[in-house]
Design a protein around this motif. Structure first.
Motif, mmCIF file in Angstrom:
data_model
loop_
_atom_site.group_PDB
_atom_site.id
_atom_site.type_symbol
_atom_site.label_atom_id
_atom_site.label_comp_id
_atom_site.label_asym_id
_atom_site.label_seq_id
_atom_site.Cartn_x
_atom_site.Cartn_y
_atom_site.Cartn_z
ATOM 1 N N GLY A 160 0.482 -1.339 0.136
ATOM 2 C CA GLY A 160 0.376 -0.257 -0.048
ATOM 3 C C GLY A 160 0.544 1.194 0.195
ATOM 4 O O GLY A 160 0.479 2.551 0.487
ATOM 5 N N VAL B 218 0.086 5.035 -1.026
ATOM 6 C CA VAL B 218 -1.545 4.519 -2.147
ATOM 7 C C VAL B 218 -2.465 5.421 -0.469
ATOM 8 O O VAL B 218 -2.723 4.868 1.062
ATOM 9 N N VAL C 75 -5.470 5.695 1.087
ATOM 10 C CA VAL C 75 -7.257 5.483 1.783
ATOM 11 C C VAL C 75 -7.930 6.478 2.833
ATOM 12 O O VAL C 75 -7.228 6.848 3.367
ATOM 13 N N LEU D 71 -3.876 -2.198 7.687
ATOM 14 C CA LEU D 71 -3.817 -1.282 5.991
ATOM 15 C C LEU D 71 -2.340 -0.360 6.607
ATOM 16 O O LEU D 71 -1.868 -0.598 5.832
ATOM 17 N N TYR E 214 -0.152 1.460 3.416
ATOM 18 C CA TYR E 214 -1.285 2.669 3.339
ATOM 19 C C TYR E 214 -0.883 3.392 3.557
ATOM 20 O O TYR E 214 -0.609 3.382 4.919
ATOM 21 N N ASP F 35 -13.320 5.279 0.507
ATOM 22 C CA ASP F 35 -13.117 4.067 0.199
ATOM 23 C C ASP F 35 -13.807 2.734 0.464
ATOM 24 O O ASP F 35 -14.154 2.127 -0.092
ATOM 25 N N LYS G 137 -7.908 -2.314 -7.477
ATOM 26 C CA LYS G 137 -7.125 -1.654 -7.845
ATOM 27 C C LYS G 137 -5.726 -1.501 -6.741
ATOM 28 O O LYS G 137 -5.217 -1.254 -7.120
ATOM 29 N N ASN G 138 -6.599 -2.239 -5.801
ATOM 30 C CA ASN G 138 -5.523 -2.281 -4.221
ATOM 31 C C ASN G 138 -5.914 -3.997 -4.007
ATOM 32 O O ASN G 138 -6.426 -4.586 -2.548
ATOM 33 N N ALA H 203 -5.164 -4.750 0.312
ATOM 34 C CA ALA H 203 -6.254 -4.137 1.032
ATOM 35 C C ALA H 203 -7.708 -5.030 0.866
ATOM 36 O O ALA H 203 -7.949 -5.054 1.974
ATOM 37 N N ALA I 216 -0.855 -9.048 -3.637
ATOM 38 C CA ALA I 216 -0.553 -8.084 -4.441
ATOM 39 C C ALA I 216 0.677 -8.727 -4.964
ATOM 40 O O ALA I 216 1.284 -7.739 -5.935
#
Length: 334
Positions: free
Chosen positions: A28, A31, A33, A54, A59, A82, A272-273, A276, A333
């Motif tokens: 993450g 990124v 969130v 996260l 993240y 999100d 996209k994640n 997560a 990931a």
């Protein structure tokens, strides 16, 4: 042969290094969130745990916005938020925007059937008077036992005016013709339950409405101190639920919708994640976990710092489970 041994040694070294790197991955990184959380503090714990997970995945998780349910769902649909961990379904179904599934996802429950609502009665009196449902409060000996102020009606610790449960309880009183037998006390719920707990500890009977997760079912343990009772079958539109600990029957007719507590997230955010998405998908708690934490909040440990400490302690007590969620998220990931 010597070359083959060297090649295998090098391969194993690469695999070990790759495995170690995967466990330390921060998928993450870079990124941001944007979470939201409920306006009721009994839902803060699961949000704080998810946020911590996260963050450990790298993240940059912003401070959650406290939002009313319909606003949270609309914000998730529009992509302004999100995720949040306070979905209650099917209770919140009417609050979802039209075509919500286009942009939003309701994940598997954090707590299946975690949102239990209903009436609880002290176990001693349940057994003494064979109480099975609200209808038993029409019996003179039951009314007398639960009449704590001498007004001729059984005292029920209920919900303050304006709460959704207050309207449901009023409907039950009317539908089952209980107005002459039960008096719902509608003062502050916290104060009312504190008084009920004090009276119970002094040996008096208890009769109250509650929901889960909540500190009340930590202080009054179903099956040990109190029992869930039924609403009469006639007029009940909410159906039954099975497997309720501390219920007078199985299945039980609680008279209220039983709901799952879930994570709800923006579809594009999850796509996209994947790290997560996997963490939030695996994230699970028990009613006991949340009720125990809610009890500590009720006793004064309710600041953000206190909640962060509760998160630390839960993780320490469930380290293998926590590590498993993080490992699975990192692998997703790769």
């Amino acid at each position: 042969m010597k070359l083959m041994k060297l090649t295998l040694t090098a391969l194993f070294a690469v695999l070990i290094a790759a495995s170690a790197m995967a466990m330390d991955m921060k998928p993450g990184k870079d990124v941001t969130v944007r979470p939201a959380r409920a306006t009721w503090n009994t839902g803060f714990f699961q949000e704080a745990l998810a946020r911590r997970g996260l963050e450990e995945l790298g993240y940059d998780v912003q401070k959650p916005k406290d939002l009313q349910n319909p606003i949270a769902y609309k914000s998730i649909y529009l992509g302004d938020i999100d995720y949040w961990c306070n979905g209650n379904f099917p209770l919140h179904d009417p609050q979802l925007p039209k075509n919500f599934e286009k942009n939003g996802v309701i994940l598997d429950p954090i707590i299946t059937a975690g949102g239990m609502q209903g009436y609880l009665v002290s176990k001693k009196e349940v057994e003494k008077y064979n109480i099975k449902s609200l209808d038993d409060f029409k019996r003179p000996e039951v009314v007398k036992a639960f009449d704590l102020n001498g007004d001729g009606k059984a005292d029920l610790t209920a919900c303050p005016p304006g709460w959704g449960c207050e309207k449901v309880i009023a409907k039950h009183m009317e539908t089952y013709k209980l107005d002459d037998y039960i008096k719902p006390n509608k003062a502050s719920y916290e104060a009312g339950m504190a008084s009920t707990l004090g009276a119970f500890k002094s040996g008096k009977p208890a009769f109250f409405y509650t929901w889960t997760p909540n500190w009340t079912v930590f202080k009054f343990k179903p099956g040990q101190d109190v029992m869930w009772i039924n609403v009469p079958e006639e007029g009940d539109t909410e159906g039954t639920v099975s497997g309720v600990e501390g219920a007078v029957s199985d299945p039980l007719r609680p008279g209220f919708v039983v709901y799952d507590i879930t994570v709800v997230a923006n579809r594009k955010f999850l796509e996209k994640n994947p790290a997560a998405a996997k963490f939030l998908e695996n994230f699970k708690l028990t009613i006991g976990d949340v009720s125990a934490q809610n009890t500590r909040m009720n006793e004064g440990e309710k600041s953000d710092k206190d909640i962060a400490k509760h998160v630390d302690e839960w993780i320490a007590a469930n380290q293998d489970t926590w590590n498993g969620w993080l490992d699975a998220a990192r692998k997703a990931a790769m």
